[in-house]
Design an enzyme around this catalytic site. Structure first.
Site, PDB file in Angstrom:
ATOM      1  N   CYS A   1      -9.439   8.495   4.459  1.00  0.00           N
ATOM      2  CA  CYS A   1      -8.277   8.769   5.341  1.00  0.00           C
ATOM      3  C   CYS A   1      -8.508   9.431   6.684  1.00  0.00           C
ATOM      4  O   CYS A   1      -7.880   9.297   7.738  1.00  0.00           O
ATOM      5  CB  CYS A   1      -7.345   9.602   4.521  1.00  0.00           C
ATOM      6  SG  CYS A   1      -6.402   8.655   3.234  1.00  0.00           S
TER       7      CYS A   1
ATOM      8  N   CYS B   1      -9.535  13.181   1.689  1.00  0.00           N
ATOM      9  CA  CYS B   1     -10.018  11.888   1.429  1.00  0.00           C
ATOM     10  C   CYS B   1     -10.908  11.348   2.849  1.00  0.00           C
ATOM     11  O   CYS B   1     -10.451  11.151   3.769  1.00  0.00           O
ATOM     12  CB  CYS B   1      -9.147  10.584   1.323  1.00  0.00           C
ATOM     13  SG  CYS B   1      -9.642   9.042   1.124  1.00  0.00           S
TER      14      CYS B   1
ATOM     15  N   GLY C   1     -13.809   5.366  -8.552  1.00  0.00           N
ATOM     16  CA  GLY C   1     -14.407   6.588  -8.294  1.00  0.00           C
ATOM     17  C   GLY C   1     -15.916   6.578  -8.112  1.00  0.00           C
ATOM     18  O   GLY C   1     -16.527   7.546  -7.956  1.00  0.00           O
TER      19      GLY C   1
ATOM     20  N   HIS D   1     -11.509   0.103  -1.522  1.00  0.00           N
ATOM     21  CA  HIS D   1     -11.897  -0.563  -0.365  1.00  0.00           C
ATOM     22  C   HIS D   1     -13.196  -1.559  -1.045  1.00  0.00           C
ATOM     23  O   HIS D   1     -13.196  -1.647  -2.222  1.00  0.00           O
ATOM     24  CB  HIS D   1     -12.933   0.646   0.392  1.00  0.00           C
ATOM     25  CG  HIS D   1     -14.019   1.194  -0.451  1.00  0.00           C
ATOM     26  ND1 HIS D   1     -13.811   2.153  -1.107  1.00  0.00           N
ATOM     27  CD2 HIS D   1     -15.432   1.019  -0.376  1.00  0.00           C
ATOM     28  CE1 HIS D   1     -14.981   2.626  -1.924  1.00  0.00           C
ATOM     29  NE2 HIS D   1     -16.128   2.007  -1.213  1.00  0.00           N
TER      30      HIS D   1
END
Length: 114
Positions: A8, A5, A91, A99
């Site tokens: 991340c 990700c 998505g 977010h």
């Protein structure tokens, strides 16, 4: 955290970003492709997929994220000039890490943007 990700990786500082604000649970960075003079991404530090955020699994996510966003809105005086908070849905753009976007700034109207 998810190994593949992009958000991340940003949170773990594996990918450089321009930090705006950080708390125990959230991070805010400047968008590298801004659509407004101020365009900030706010994301939880935990990898929370969009489908999980709407299922009730993370019940306090939205209220906590909006409270964190309010700090940014005040910091940049967007509460005086106008702003927009946008969530793009599951998505969008291939990023499944939940977010929001905060957009505003000089000569920008809340109807402009994404």
């Amino acid at each position: 955290m998810s190994e593949d990700c992009i958000f991340c990786k940003i949170i773990k500082k594996e990918i450089p970003s321009e930090l705006v604000l950080e708390s125990k649970d959230f991070i805010a960075i400047n968008n590298i492709h801004p659509k407004a003079p101020i365009h900030i991404l706010v994301m939880p530090k935990a990898h929370i997929e969009k489908v999980d955020s709407i299922s009730g699994v993370n019940r306090d996510l939205w209220s906590d994220m909006i409270l964190f966003a309010n700090e940014i809105i005040s910091k940049f005086d967007l509460d005086k000039s106008g702003y927009r908070i946008i969530n793009n849905g599951a998505g969008y753009n291939g990023v499944d890490h939940e977010h929001i976007h905060i957009m505003g700034g000089k000569d920008w109207k809340p109807g402009d943007g994404l």
